[in-house]
Enzyme design. Structure first.
Site, PDB file in Angstrom:
ATOM      1  N   PRO A 149       7.735  97.999  56.498  1.00 35.60           N
ATOM      2  CA  PRO A 149       8.405  99.043  55.667  1.00 35.60           C
ATOM      3  C   PRO A 149       9.614  98.048  54.846  1.00 35.60           C
ATOM      4  O   PRO A 149       9.698  98.479  53.647  1.00 35.60           O
ATOM      5  CB  PRO A 149       8.699 100.120  56.180  1.00 35.60           C
ATOM      6  N   TYR A 150      10.094  97.441  55.428  1.00 37.14           N
ATOM      7  CA  TYR A 150      11.606  96.863  54.830  1.00 37.14           C
ATOM      8  C   TYR A 150      10.878  95.814  53.719  1.00 37.14           C
ATOM      9  O   TYR A 150      11.416  95.693  52.693  1.00 37.14           O
ATOM     10  CB  TYR A 150      12.133  95.776  55.822  1.00 37.14           C
ATOM     11  N   VAL A 151       9.789  95.083  54.016  1.00 34.80           N
ATOM     12  CA  VAL A 151       9.346  93.843  53.094  1.00 34.80           C
ATOM     13  C   VAL A 151       8.629  94.851  51.964  1.00 34.80           C
ATOM     14  O   VAL A 151       8.895  94.414  50.935  1.00 34.80           O
ATOM     15  CB  VAL A 151       8.149  93.088  53.883  1.00 34.80           C
ATOM     16  N   LYS A 168      11.764  95.795  49.885  1.00 34.36           N
ATOM     17  CA  LYS A 168      12.430  94.828  49.355  1.00 34.36           C
ATOM     18  C   LYS A 168      11.285  93.841  48.269  1.00 34.36           C
ATOM     19  O   LYS A 168      12.164  93.501  47.427  1.00 34.36           O
ATOM     20  CB  LYS A 168      12.829  93.708  50.578  1.00 34.36           C
TER      21      LYS A 168
END
Length: 258
Positions: A155-157, A160
């Site tokens: 989810p971070y990737v 971002k």
């Protein structure tokens, strides 16, 4: 004359880590600085520290996961100083999740902090710049993981990588307004947040920084003050006409294989 003399700089997520380093560097470069954060204690402490050193610095309490607060922080700075010349989006959420175990709630949290907040902060800052017919600069702190990242950063990737695309889109849209917008894909960096993440998700001990450094080409983690100096350069006129660039600030080379 510092690189940012007479500039008003808003640093989102500026009460700790990379954001706090950027706030310190911007203040040294002559800027009037505002920092946002959810928790008053570190934000007010940083503002007091830099004010005691002779800078004009204020803390604005804001949760960047809330679009209204992201826009409101810009409005508060404009009300206080008449304008925002430079914006830095450095707030970030790095909690872990894979494609298979990420819940909708975790996904939404990453989108809120890592993408939606920067989007609406940029919206408000660019509206102020365009409304005044004035140039401006924005730097988004992204991540080298936006190129793909580890499986546990799904989810971070996703969020971002969206921020990297947004950086280019907004830079293209507002280049004729003389608003320059760039990003930094930063690599593994020694921050308070990273320390907490390593301990919470990877059972790291007190020596995790040393153990991590052994695996890196330069023999050390990136340092917030190094990133901060680079951000100040991008915010300043010394970076010339550069816009729409998302620069890999890392010691590993994209596409390089051993």
């Amino acid at each position: 004359m510092g690189l940012l003399t007479d500039k008003v700089v808003l640093v989102n997520g500026g009460s700790q880590g990379v954001g706090a380093a950027v706030a310190r560097a911007a203040a040294r470069a002559g800027a009037t600085v505002a920092v946002t954060g959810r928790r008053p204690e570190p934000g007010e402490a940083l503002a007091a520290e830099l004010t005691a050193a002779g800078a004009e610095v204020r803390y604005v309490r804001a949760d960047l996961a809330d679009a209204g607060q992201a826009r409101g922080a810009v409005a508060e700075v404009v009300a206080a100083y008449g304008r925002v010349d430079c914006l830095v989006n450095s707030a970030g959420l790095t909690s872990r999740g894979t494609l298979l175990d990420t819940t909708p709630e975790l996904f939404d949290a990453h989108i809120a902090v890592n993408l939606k907040g920067p989007f609406f902060a940029m919206q408000a800052a660019v509206a102020d710049m365009v409304g005044r017919g004035a140039p401006g600069t924005i730097v988004n702190v992204v991540t080298s993981s936006a190129h793909g990242g580890q499986p546990f950063l799904a989810p971070y990737v996703a969020a971002k990588a969206g921020l990297a695309g947004l950086t280019r889109n907004a830079a293209h849209a507002h280049r004729w307004d003389r608003i320059r917008i760039n990003g930094l894909n930063i690599g593994w960096t020694a921050t308070e947040g990273e320390d907490a993440t390593q301990r919470a998700f990877h059972d790291a001990g007190d020596d995790w920084r040393e153990r991590a450094a052994e695996k890196l080409p330069m023999g050390r983690l990136g340092q917030p003050d190094e990133i901060a100096d680079f951000v100040v350069l991008l915010l300043s006129d010394r970076s010339g006409v550069v816009t729409g660039s998302v620069i890999d600030w890392d010691q590993n080379v994209l596409g390089g294989l051993d």
